[in-house]
Design a protein around this motif. Sequence first.
Motif, PDB file in Angstrom:
ATOM      1  N   UNK A 162      72.588 -31.296 -41.534  1.00 59.24           N
ATOM      2  CA  UNK A 162      71.876 -31.191 -42.440  1.00 59.24           C
ATOM      3  C   UNK A 162      70.340 -31.124 -42.858  1.00 59.24           C
ATOM      4  N   UNK A 163      69.331 -30.540 -41.457  1.00 60.41           N
ATOM      5  CA  UNK A 163      67.779 -29.966 -42.026  1.00 60.41           C
ATOM      6  C   UNK A 163      68.038 -28.936 -41.781  1.00 60.41           C
ATOM      7  N   UNK A 164      69.159 -27.868 -41.551  1.00 61.49           N
ATOM      8  CA  UNK A 164      68.839 -26.479 -41.652  1.00 61.49           C
ATOM      9  C   UNK A 164      68.779 -26.320 -40.302  1.00 61.49           C
ATOM     10  N   UNK A 165      69.082 -26.665 -39.423  1.00 64.35           N
ATOM     11  CA  UNK A 165      68.670 -25.480 -38.135  1.00 64.35           C
ATOM     12  C   UNK A 165      69.902 -25.039 -38.260  1.00 64.35           C
ATOM     13  N   UNK A 216      62.594 -20.767 -32.332  1.00 59.52           N
ATOM     14  CA  UNK A 216      62.430 -22.042 -30.969  1.00 59.52           C
ATOM     15  C   UNK A 216      64.648 -22.744 -31.187  1.00 59.52           C
ATOM     16  N   UNK A 217      65.240 -22.972 -29.781  1.00 56.14           N
ATOM     17  CA  UNK A 217      65.703 -23.311 -30.255  1.00 56.14           C
ATOM     18  C   UNK A 217      65.621 -24.593 -28.858  1.00 56.14           C
ATOM     19  N   UNK A 218      66.199 -25.856 -29.621  1.00 56.08           N
ATOM     20  CA  UNK A 218      65.534 -27.006 -28.859  1.00 56.08           C
ATOM     21  C   UNK A 218      66.670 -27.251 -28.214  1.00 56.08           C
ATOM     22  N   UNK A 219      67.090 -28.081 -26.956  1.00 53.51           N
ATOM     23  CA  UNK A 219      68.236 -28.695 -26.713  1.00 53.51           C
ATOM     24  C   UNK A 219      67.819 -30.126 -25.717  1.00 53.51           C
ATOM     25  N   UNK A 220      66.775 -31.115 -26.572  1.00 48.80           N
ATOM     26  CA  UNK A 220      67.207 -32.122 -25.750  1.00 48.80           C
ATOM     27  C   UNK A 220      68.004 -34.084 -26.168  1.00 48.80           C
ATOM     28  N   UNK A 221      69.255 -33.651 -26.423  1.00 53.12           N
ATOM     29  CA  UNK A 221      69.930 -35.030 -26.940  1.00 53.12           C
ATOM     30  C   UNK A 221      69.908 -35.139 -27.713  1.00 53.12           C
ATOM     31  N   UNK A 222      71.114 -36.244 -27.622  1.00 50.20           N
ATOM     32  CA  UNK A 222      70.544 -37.308 -28.972  1.00 50.20           C
ATOM     33  C   UNK A 222      69.339 -37.878 -29.388  1.00 50.20           C
ATOM     34  N   UNK A 223      68.944 -37.809 -30.864  1.00 46.80           N
ATOM     35  CA  UNK A 223      67.767 -38.379 -31.861  1.00 46.80           C
ATOM     36  C   UNK A 223      67.769 -38.551 -32.567  1.00 46.80           C
ATOM     37  N   UNK A 224      67.243 -39.361 -32.781  1.00 44.46           N
ATOM     38  CA  UNK A 224      67.350 -39.745 -34.304  1.00 44.46           C
ATOM     39  C   UNK A 224      67.414 -38.944 -35.802  1.00 44.46           C
ATOM     40  N   UNK A 225      67.404 -39.329 -36.528  1.00 44.97           N
ATOM     41  CA  UNK A 225      67.294 -38.484 -37.811  1.00 44.97           C
ATOM     42  C   UNK A 225      65.813 -37.684 -38.220  1.00 44.97           C
ATOM     43  N   UNK A 267      80.320 -24.410 -36.267  1.00 46.49           N
ATOM     44  CA  UNK A 267      78.801 -23.810 -35.317  1.00 46.49           C
ATOM     45  C   UNK A 267      78.215 -22.455 -36.027  1.00 46.49           C
ATOM     46  N   UNK A 268      77.461 -22.687 -35.467  1.00 45.11           N
ATOM     47  CA  UNK A 268      76.473 -20.892 -35.404  1.00 45.11           C
ATOM     48  C   UNK A 268      76.461 -20.207 -33.966  1.00 45.11           C
ATOM     49  N   UNK A 269      76.563 -21.098 -33.139  1.00 48.41           N
ATOM     50  CA  UNK A 269      76.620 -21.099 -31.613  1.00 48.41           C
ATOM     51  C   UNK A 269      77.431 -21.375 -31.385  1.00 48.41           C
ATOM     52  N   UNK A 270      78.508 -21.055 -29.782  1.00 44.16           N
ATOM     53  CA  UNK A 270      78.541 -21.562 -28.876  1.00 44.16           C
ATOM     54  C   UNK A 270      79.025 -21.375 -27.728  1.00 44.16           C
ATOM     55  N   UNK A 271      78.432 -22.962 -26.148  1.00 42.12           N
ATOM     56  CA  UNK A 271      78.043 -21.923 -25.004  1.00 42.12           C
ATOM     57  C   UNK A 271      79.514 -23.437 -24.728  1.00 42.12           C
ATOM     58  N   UNK A 273      63.036 -37.929 -35.426  1.00 38.25           N
ATOM     59  CA  UNK A 273      63.245 -37.209 -34.648  1.00 38.25           C
ATOM     60  C   UNK A 273      62.719 -35.654 -34.957  1.00 38.25           C
ATOM     61  N   UNK A 274      65.021 -35.467 -35.193  1.00 34.20           N
ATOM     62  CA  UNK A 274      65.158 -34.412 -35.608  1.00 34.20           C
ATOM     63  C   UNK A 274      64.895 -33.832 -36.635  1.00 34.20           C
ATOM     64  N   UNK A 275      64.035 -34.342 -38.166  1.00 36.02           N
ATOM     65  CA  UNK A 275      62.964 -33.821 -38.970  1.00 36.02           C
ATOM     66  C   UNK A 275      61.854 -33.648 -38.867  1.00 36.02           C
ATOM     67  N   UNK A 276      61.696 -33.963 -37.555  1.00 30.74           N
ATOM     68  CA  UNK A 276      60.275 -33.745 -37.301  1.00 30.74           C
ATOM     69  C   UNK A 276      59.832 -32.096 -36.277  1.00 30.74           C
ATOM     70  N   UNK A 277      60.974 -32.175 -35.391  1.00 29.12           N
ATOM     71  CA  UNK A 277      61.174 -31.265 -35.009  1.00 29.12           C
ATOM     72  C   UNK A 277      61.061 -29.759 -35.772  1.00 29.12           C
ATOM     73  N   UNK A 278      61.622 -30.405 -37.333  1.00 32.24           N
ATOM     74  CA  UNK A 278      62.884 -28.912 -37.689  1.00 32.24           C
ATOM     75  C   UNK A 278      60.998 -28.496 -38.829  1.00 32.24           C
TER      76      UNK A 278
END
Length: 351
Positions: free
Chosen positions: A190-193, A134-143, A223-227, A145-150
């Motif tokens: 840092x969160x390992x995404x 699962x890839x997320x592309x939701x824009x800028x979030x707090x640390x 980066x691991x991926x680029x567009x 929020x990113x952590x919770x997604x992870x």
Amino acid sequence: MSINNIKFILNKAIQSHILCEKEILYLIQSKESKKLFDIANKVRLKYVGNGVHLRALIEFSNYCKQNCLYCGLRSDNFKIIRYRLKLKEIINLANKAKYYGYKTIVLQSGEDNYYDIKKMSKIISEIKKLDFALTLSLGEKTFEEYKAYRVAGADRYLLKIETTDEILYHKLNPGMNLKNRMNCIENIKKLGFEIGSGIIVGLPGQTLKSIVKDIIYLKSIPVDMVGIGPFIYNPDTPIKNINSKNLFELSLKIMAILRLLMPDINIAATTAMETLNNRGRIIALQSGANVIMPNATKAIYKKYYKIYPGKICIDESPVHCRICIENKIKSIKRYVSNDKGYHCKVNLLSQ
Ligand code: SAH
């Protein structure tokens, strides 16, 4: 040998995967782009093979609190019809994507705070139950929020830097801050995404020199991926129209250079490229790319996710897009990859 020699620069790139700013600029300006594309294609084959990873894109909300001058989702655009998908609808689309054989889901939206940590975590964990990457592309979030997604199970995050030109960034992205966006990218890493990023090519006021710096920035993350997406003018935004005639080739060159500098990463043949050239994604696949993100959003919503006009296959159903893309991939003797398509890191020193 002089640095002003495409053969010399391409050889150096193949051997070391390092180029200086001048060399990158030379490749971008060179008229011998075919050589660059062919080499990038060979490097792609050597490091990531002939498989093409398909990522099913679900555009689940076009609400956005940001006001980026170039983007149709901007909050001041009152012409756009806004929509939000419910958890059930998202899971329904994911189930269909599973049925069509996709291994990865990309959930994308504007920056929409309606989906708080609780709602997002639920969506993520439900999709993960279906055994997708699962890839997320939701824009800028707090640390947090990113952590919770992870923690909920998301594997990858896509956040384009857009441009690293500070003045241009602040002009085009009012209320936003380039340092903060870079900080988001660091936090995601840092969160390992797995981190995906990229730029828009041809933004009004963007220079080739600043694009060179963008390339170096993307490699520095790394980066691991680029567009890489060409800028497409949207008349429902305040930005002025520009001549986009050469932007397809320019985007292709930047993408090919990134393949030389980061030979084992995943690189998308972007939808925006196909918007400018009706064979855009196939040409990109033959110039360094190995990923395509077919749209798996229901046709009724697809047309409202109008970042820019002229979006391809706007009336096509997800199943049609899936079959069509596989045929295109097979037509160039490539195949749809059957795994989840993580970034397989290669030890470049041992090559
Ligand atoms: N809100 C999320 C994702 C949605 S926007 C985010 O900020 O990451 C997805 C991407 O569309 C943006 O990152 C930008 O690179 C691209 N985009 C926006 N407007 C565009 C335009 N006019 N032409 C080309 N690409 C555009």
